[in-house]
Motif scaffolding. Structure first.
Motif: not given
Length: 106
Positions: A67-86
């Motif tokens: 919500d604070e736009e510090l991380v983004s998500t990426r879905r791969e199949g059943k998995n959700i990946h998080y990355a620090l994007t700020s």
């Protein structure tokens, strides 16, 4: 280097933005999550295992970070990946790491 003087309104807006980031980082669980993500993208299950944060709490804290736009998500199949994007959050994390996590050898 160019000297620029911010007017009071600009200073207040900058202070508000900085306080928002600092407030998010002031939570130990979120700080641990960002510390892991500063090393690279992680799946939710990996974060849970690495940090020992139970799923409901982890999901809640990841939502705040998203919500604070510090991380983004990426879905791969059943998995959700998080990355620090700020970049700003990453810069703060680097300073915190240098000040609190690096052991000095004498």
């Amino acid at each position: 280097m160019k000297n620029s003087v911010m007017d009071l309104e600009q200073m207040q807006l900058a202070a508000d933005r900085a306080c928002r980031v600092m407030k998010v980082l002031a939570n130990p669980d979120r700080l641990l999550i960002l510390c892991q993500l500063s090393q690279g993208e992680r799946r939710v299950g990996e974060l849970e295992e690495l940090l020992g944060i139970v799923q409901p709490t982890l999901s809640q804290q990841l939502t705040v970070l998203r919500d604070e736009e510090l991380v983004s998500t990426r879905r791969e199949g059943k998995n959700i990946h998080y990355a620090l994007t700020s970049p700003k959050a990453l810069a703060v994390m680097q300073v915190l790491y240098e000040q609190f996590c690096v052991c000095e050898t004498e």
